[in-house]
Design an enzyme around this catalytic site. Sequence first.
Site, PDB file in Angstrom:
ATOM      1  N   GLN A 236      -8.663   0.303   0.868  1.00 33.08           N
ATOM      2  CA  GLN A 236      -7.818   0.873   1.907  1.00 33.08           C
ATOM      3  C   GLN A 236      -8.578   1.862   2.790  1.00 33.08           C
ATOM      4  OE1 GLN A 236      -4.248   3.593   0.940  1.00 33.08           O
ATOM      5  NE2 GLN A 236      -3.428   1.750   1.876  1.00 33.08           N
ATOM      6  N   HIS A 238      -7.820   4.785   5.051  1.00 33.21           N
ATOM      7  CA  HIS A 238      -6.735   5.686   5.434  1.00 33.21           C
ATOM      8  C   HIS A 238      -6.867   5.929   6.927  1.00 33.21           C
ATOM      9  CE1 HIS A 238      -4.034   9.063   5.708  1.00 33.21           C
ATOM     10  NE2 HIS A 238      -3.684   8.887   4.447  1.00 33.21           N
ATOM     11  N   LEU A 248      -9.550  14.051   4.137  1.00 33.20           N
ATOM     12  CA  LEU A 248      -8.240  13.425   4.323  1.00 33.20           C
ATOM     13  C   LEU A 248      -7.254  14.318   5.078  1.00 33.20           C
ATOM     14  CD1 LEU A 248      -6.132  11.181   3.496  1.00 33.20           C
ATOM     15  CD2 LEU A 248      -5.733  12.532   1.437  1.00 33.20           C
ATOM     16  N   ARG A 282      -0.618   1.350   6.114  1.00 31.99           N
ATOM     17  CA  ARG A 282      -1.928   1.912   6.446  1.00 31.99           C
ATOM     18  C   ARG A 282      -2.911   0.892   7.016  1.00 31.99           C
ATOM     19  NH1 ARG A 282      -2.712   6.130   1.366  1.00 31.99           N
ATOM     20  NH2 ARG A 282      -1.169   7.601   2.159  1.00 31.99           N
ATOM     21  N   HIS A 349     -10.489   5.151   1.492  1.00 28.29           N
ATOM     22  CA  HIS A 349      -9.624   6.065   0.775  1.00 28.29           C
ATOM     23  C   HIS A 349      -9.280   5.599  -0.633  1.00 28.29           C
ATOM     24  CE1 HIS A 349      -6.605   9.141   0.302  1.00 28.29           C
ATOM     25  NE2 HIS A 349      -5.609   8.294   0.227  1.00 28.29           N
TER      26      HIS A 349
END
Lengths: 583, 231
Positions: A236, A238, A248, A282, A349
């Site tokens: 993934q 992000h 993040l 996402r 992420h």
Amino acid sequence: MRKFDAVLVGAGGAGMRASLQLAEAGLSVAVLSKVFPTRSHTVAAQGGIGASLGNMGDDSWLWHMYDTIKGSDWLGDQDAIEYMCKMAPQVVYELEHFGMPFDRNPDGTIYQRPFGGHSANFGEKPIQRSCAAADRTGHAMLHTLYQRNVRARTQFFVEWMALDLIRDAEGSVVGVTALEMETGEVMILQAKATILATGGAGRIFAASTNAFINTGDGLGMAARAELPLEDMEFWQFHPTGVAGAGVLITEGVRGEGGILLNSAGERFMERYAPNLKDLASRDVVSRSMDQEIKEGRGCGPNKDYVLLKLDHLGPEVIMKRLPSIHEIALKFANVDATKEPIPVVPTIHYQMGGIPTNIHGQVVAPKDGSPNTVVPGLYAVGECACVSVHGANRLGTNSLLDLIVFGRATGNFLVDQNLPAEGQRALPRDAGELSLSRLARIDTATGGESVPGVAATLRKTMQAHCGVFRNAELLSAGVSKVMELEQQAARTSITDRSRVFNTARVEALELDNLIETAKATIVSAHARQESRGAQARSDFPNRDDAHWLKHTLWYRAGNRLDYKPVNLKPLTVDAFPPKARTY
Amino acid sequence: MKFRIYRYDPEKDAKPWYKDYDVALDPHDRMLLDALVRVKEVDDTLSFRRSCREGVCGSDAMNINGKNGLACVTNLKTLKEPVELRPLPGLPVIRDLIVDMAQFFKQYHSIRPYLVNDTPPPEKERLQSPEEREKLDGLYECILCACCSTACPSFWWNPDKFVGPAGLLAAYRFMADSRDQAMNERLDNLEDPYRLFRCHTIMNCVDVCPKGLNPTGAIGRIKEIMVKRAV
């Protein structure tokens, strides 16, 4: 050598939720962790944990289940997803009873915020399902779990790094080898159950929200023990990592009303996801951002990021609901988020794939024609495991939920096994030899490749060849490069010869695990000729259920690939058959 | 950029020494931790702890130009050269910038750092008003980095008897929680000439806390409650 009923490797959310069940039931448990438990990467989770408490309006675990399956692009196993979403309210209430400091509503119930991909009534409109402790939910949860483990007198082995699984001739796992970092000694920990809870491996990429410790140690251990890794092509991105820094910025910013803007000041997500807009899943948001940047609508001097605007929420909401975001933006982007937008880019992420398990945390692998035969003695929970609830793309807030639901379930399953009554299986004669030979090489090699050098090249290679958009040409060149790097990693040397807290040695051992993770990732990505969830192939832009509605299994020996069916059959409710995925 | 770093390896050093480094930084290197990673690239024998690199895990606390802080959130532009780095003061050094934190955690564990509520929990969450919950702000965010306790002279002198600012902040975090029922036991646990009362409000803890928390304030609240209980 020491003996336990259970040895847990990793003290993050999943490991400590499992250890709590085991310690409270009076089993002899050892929890190994490379870092002090509250330094595990669960601590960095921000936005919340998903559960259909319905505190903000109607909600149902069935809606949560549908959102999770749709988010997974139908690659998630529907039995596991049903179990997770149904259990969610109960496990969140338990965390609250343990003392977790959730934010509250005026009526005293837990505050819930909207999050990407979560909807009411099967995709109709956004819903508030994310149970939050400001933007420090992971910190609040991890500390609460540690505190509860202190109460239960769980035995922690702090700053111990597990090295390898020990398997006997029948293939049962009978314990692990581990390095005590302070003394440099290697020990065998024999166990009736070994539980891997080592978290993610985002350090195989250059731009990552992940901590330094996220090196895929459990994945490397499983791979070296000839076990398969499942769905490793699905990583993934992000949408909102601080541009340049990788740190993040929670989706909770968009949950609270933040929006993404391109260089024209346009809220571009309205074009890509007319219904959920900035709160689409996402993978969808990250691809849209990448598209905007590719088409020249990025911001800044190099047009290489987009802007996350939240100043319109007002300083009060920002300081109450998003205080850490304000702090991070100030420190890592020189931006006062109450006044200016934050520059953000899609950033690695989370790893959706991992060590294949069933809903009891038992590790499974194909054997004698059955795709899911239990590997006796071995369990895996949390990000290092693939149960699979996230499929091809995880929804925000479902990672913390995964840790707690399956950490708890695995702990309960082991308590029911009555391990204290069982005898230890005998250790094989060569137990520990693999680890000792790995260490002997590192401790004697001279004039070889630099460990940080090879690791940095690996991260750059994965970033360049296995990014948001992939194609055959990029991937096949990437596979060759990673294979070359594997050779280099076998020829590294370090100069530190001390036994005491030799972190150069630790980093060399971690590199072995990064290499296994990277190989699994890029080989699996190269083979999958379709786009699904987080795997976006520009040469195969569509999902292809006829050929690819199946889980990948990668084996270290010869980079062999195998596949197994997705479980489309929930435990008790009707299946959600695959359909087109729009937000 | 120039650094002067405390070095000690018990296997070969009779006593600690300082090593000077001059390392080339990448334009993207922003924080002290980025620079330390560069140093380690040229000298892998330097040992230090690090993990999240965003100020939330608490691993890389150290003494930076004489003041405790986290390397990962200390901007290089704020530092005078040569940057002098030492392990956190007052705790035994294991190696280089790595200290033995056993005493620090022992004090944290001594305050019973968990919610105590023996009534059977309801089916759903225990209710807590936003105002009650707000009382935990500034308390629960502690990352156990030990910057505060190892900046406290009272903790240096009595690390075995004085709980220290981090442990006391945690003690007050549970006293302030409307769901906790162990106020009296928690006060009894601290009613002693050393455990709480060795705090002389020097306020070094407040000065160094990388999360902007106020242990001295929390200690003051505990003292107030204790006085009220006595009368």
